[in-house]
Design a protein around this motif. Structure first.
Motif, short mmCIF file in Angstrom:
data_model
loop_
_atom_site.label_atom_id
_atom_site.label_comp_id
_atom_site.label_asym_id
_atom_site.label_seq_id
_atom_site.Cartn_x
_atom_site.Cartn_y
_atom_site.Cartn_z
N UNK A 47 0.82 -1.21 0.00
CA UNK A 47 0.00 0.00 0.00
C UNK A 47 0.85 1.26 0.00
N UNK A 48 1.93 1.23 0.77
CA UNK A 48 2.83 2.39 0.82
C UNK A 48 3.48 2.61 -0.55
N UNK A 97 -4.50 0.52 4.57
CA UNK A 97 -3.86 1.21 5.70
C UNK A 97 -2.53 1.79 5.25
N UNK A 98 -1.72 1.00 4.57
CA UNK A 98 -0.44 1.48 4.08
C UNK A 98 -0.60 2.62 3.09
N UNK A 99 -1.59 2.51 2.22
CA UNK A 99 -1.87 3.55 1.24
C UNK A 99 -2.23 4.86 1.96
N UNK A 100 -3.13 4.77 2.93
CA UNK A 100 -3.55 5.96 3.66
C UNK A 100 -2.41 6.52 4.51
N UNK A 101 -1.60 5.65 5.09
CA UNK A 101 -0.46 6.11 5.89
C UNK A 101 0.52 6.90 5.04
N UNK A 102 0.80 6.42 3.84
CA UNK A 102 1.71 7.15 2.95
C UNK A 102 1.12 8.51 2.55
#
Length: 117
Positions: A47-48, A97-102
């Motif tokens: 995701x990041x 979650x990783x996408x949103x965190x990035x």
């Protein structure tokens, strides 16, 4: 004439809510079902990377970044063992979650300092 933000970049403001929702889904899935930390880790990393690639596209770096960014979820599905429903939930919630965190980190880094001396 005011310049409207790019549609993709408008997701940056919604990233904290996305992180909260996807974290709750992953926590509930891992408490009620079974812990699958490896799949969750791959999903968050994917995701990041996907968000970074799409941010590059949204910031005008070229269409190749778009192709790579949207292809990454497919690669995750192809190469991640999905033997249980928990693994699938971890893959989906971890990816977002990783996408949103990035996106949230991008928002913090790109924030303009307000006021000052």
């Amino acid at each position: 004439m005011s310049k409207q933000p790019h549609v993709g970049l408008s997701l940056v403001t919604k990233a904290p809510v996305g992180m909260l929702i996807t974290a709750v889904i992953a926590i509930i899935a891992n408490i009620l079902l079974e812990l699958n930390i490896v799949t969750l880790g791959y999903a968050v990393a994917g995701g990041i990377v996907s968000a970074v690639l799409l941010l590059a596209y949204w910031l005008g770096k070229g269409g190749l970044f778009f192709i790579l960014g949207v292809s990454l979820p497919l690669l995750l599905v192809l190469f991640t063992p999905l033997a249980t429903i928990t693994a699938l939930l971890n893959l989906i919630s971890g990816f977002f979650f990783g996408f949103c965190a990035a996106l949230f980190i991008y928002r913090l880094v790109s924030a303009k300092p307000s006021g000052g001396s």
